[in-house]
Design a protein around this motif. Structure first.
Motif, mmCIF file in Angstrom:
data_model
loop_
_atom_site.group_PDB
_atom_site.id
_atom_site.type_symbol
_atom_site.label_atom_id
_atom_site.label_comp_id
_atom_site.label_asym_id
_atom_site.label_seq_id
_atom_site.Cartn_x
_atom_site.Cartn_y
_atom_site.Cartn_z
ATOM 1 N N VAL A 238 0.837 -1.205 0.000
ATOM 2 C CA VAL A 238 0.000 0.000 0.000
ATOM 3 C C VAL A 238 0.870 1.254 0.000
ATOM 4 N N GLY A 239 1.924 1.254 0.807
ATOM 5 C CA GLY A 239 2.820 2.414 0.841
ATOM 6 C C GLY A 239 3.489 2.656 -0.502
ATOM 7 N N LEU A 240 3.920 1.582 -1.163
ATOM 8 C CA LEU A 240 4.534 1.718 -2.473
ATOM 9 C C LEU A 240 3.533 2.214 -3.510
ATOM 10 N N SER A 241 2.312 1.690 -3.454
ATOM 11 C CA SER A 241 1.267 2.130 -4.387
ATOM 12 C C SER A 241 0.942 3.606 -4.202
ATOM 13 N N VAL A 242 0.819 4.046 -2.962
ATOM 14 C CA VAL A 242 0.512 5.448 -2.694
ATOM 15 C C VAL A 242 1.684 6.334 -3.107
ATOM 16 N N SER A 243 2.908 5.860 -2.888
ATOM 17 C CA SER A 243 4.081 6.642 -3.298
ATOM 18 C C SER A 243 4.139 6.799 -4.817
ATOM 19 N N ILE A 244 3.835 5.739 -5.539
ATOM 20 C CA ILE A 244 3.802 5.828 -6.997
ATOM 21 C C ILE A 244 2.699 6.785 -7.439
ATOM 22 N N PHE A 245 1.537 6.711 -6.796
ATOM 23 C CA PHE A 245 0.441 7.634 -7.105
ATOM 24 C C PHE A 245 0.855 9.077 -6.837
ATOM 25 N N GLN A 246 1.537 9.319 -5.721
ATOM 26 C CA GLN A 246 1.994 10.672 -5.407
ATOM 27 C C GLN A 246 3.019 11.167 -6.429
ATOM 28 N N THR A 247 3.885 10.295 -6.868
ATOM 29 C CA THR A 247 4.889 10.683 -7.853
ATOM 30 C C THR A 247 4.245 11.022 -9.186
ATOM 31 N N VAL A 248 3.275 10.231 -9.594
ATOM 32 C CA VAL A 248 2.618 10.454 -10.881
ATOM 33 C C VAL A 248 1.800 11.741 -10.857
ATOM 34 N N THR A 249 1.113 12.000 -9.754
ATOM 35 C CA THR A 249 0.237 13.176 -9.690
ATOM 36 C C THR A 249 0.900 14.394 -9.063
ATOM 37 N N SER A 250 2.144 14.269 -8.617
ATOM 38 C CA SER A 250 2.897 15.362 -7.978
ATOM 39 C C SER A 250 2.215 15.896 -6.728
ATOM 40 N N ILE A 251 1.504 15.041 -6.025
ATOM 41 C CA ILE A 251 0.900 15.411 -4.748
ATOM 42 C C ILE A 251 1.905 15.047 -3.657
ATOM 43 N N GLN A 252 2.263 16.000 -2.815
ATOM 44 C CA GLN A 252 3.251 15.753 -1.769
ATOM 45 C C GLN A 252 2.632 15.971 -0.391
ATOM 46 N N ASP A 253 1.637 15.208 -0.051
ATOM 47 C CA ASP A 253 0.971 15.310 1.244
ATOM 48 C C ASP A 253 1.387 14.121 2.103
ATOM 49 N N GLN A 254 1.875 14.380 3.308
ATOM 50 C CA GLN A 254 2.355 13.311 4.183
ATOM 51 C C GLN A 254 1.223 12.413 4.684
ATOM 52 N N THR A 255 0.060 12.975 4.909
ATOM 53 C CA THR A 255 -1.045 12.166 5.428
ATOM 54 C C THR A 255 -1.588 11.215 4.375
ATOM 55 N N LEU A 256 -1.307 11.485 3.120
ATOM 56 C CA LEU A 256 -1.791 10.608 2.059
ATOM 57 C C LEU A 256 -1.136 9.229 2.134
ATOM 58 N N THR A 257 0.075 9.144 2.646
ATOM 59 C CA THR A 257 0.706 7.837 2.799
ATOM 60 C C THR A 257 0.343 7.196 4.128
ATOM 61 N N PHE A 258 0.163 8.006 5.149
ATOM 62 C CA PHE A 258 -0.070 7.461 6.487
ATOM 63 C C PHE A 258 -1.455 6.856 6.643
ATOM 64 N N VAL A 259 -2.481 7.567 6.229
ATOM 65 C CA VAL A 259 -3.865 7.131 6.463
ATOM 66 C C VAL A 259 -4.195 5.815 5.755
ATOM 67 N N PRO A 260 -3.905 5.649 4.465
ATOM 68 C CA PRO A 260 -4.215 4.348 3.841
ATOM 69 C C PRO A 260 -3.430 3.186 4.457
ATOM 70 N N LYS A 261 -2.155 3.421 4.796
ATOM 71 C CA LYS A 261 -1.367 2.348 5.389
ATOM 72 C C LYS A 261 -1.923 1.929 6.739
ATOM 73 N N ILE A 262 -2.331 2.871 7.565
ATOM 74 C CA ILE A 262 -2.861 2.520 8.883
ATOM 75 C C ILE A 262 -4.213 1.825 8.752
ATOM 76 N N LEU A 263 -5.039 2.257 7.813
ATOM 77 C CA LEU A 263 -6.338 1.608 7.618
ATOM 78 C C LEU A 263 -6.173 0.176 7.109
ATOM 79 N N VAL A 264 -5.285 -0.019 6.141
ATOM 80 C CA VAL A 264 -5.073 -1.359 5.598
ATOM 81 C C VAL A 264 -4.411 -2.257 6.636
#
Length: 89
Positions: A31-57
């Protein structure tokens, strides 16, 4: 109790820890790798975007695999307690 017995107990305990931790760690890694790839592709640099999905999963994985984890741990503890008389000699 010999050093070989202690080494065998520690090896089985460490194997149990790895066996129980691997599913949760792998899901979190994917999940962390998937979110990181999504952030790289969309140029979104929000720290909570990686934390929240990982903790939920991670919590979802613990809920789904919790029964298996506790069964494995209780089986290990029962085996350790049933062999306790062998360890004190």
């Amino acid at each position: 109790m010999t050093v070989d017995n202690i080494t065998a107990i520690m090896a089985s305990a460490l194997f149990m820890v790895i066996k129980i931790a691997i599913p949760v760690l792998l899901v979190s890694l994917i999940v962390g790798l998937s979110v990181s790839i999504f952030q790289t592709v969309t140029s979104i640099q929000d720290q909570t975007l990686t934390f929240v999905p990982k903790i939920l999963v991670t919590f979802l994985t613990l809920i789904i695999l919790g029964n298996w984890m506790l069964t494995e741990l209780s089986g290990f503890v029962v085996k350790m307690w049933s062999d306790f008389s062998l360890y004190i000699h």
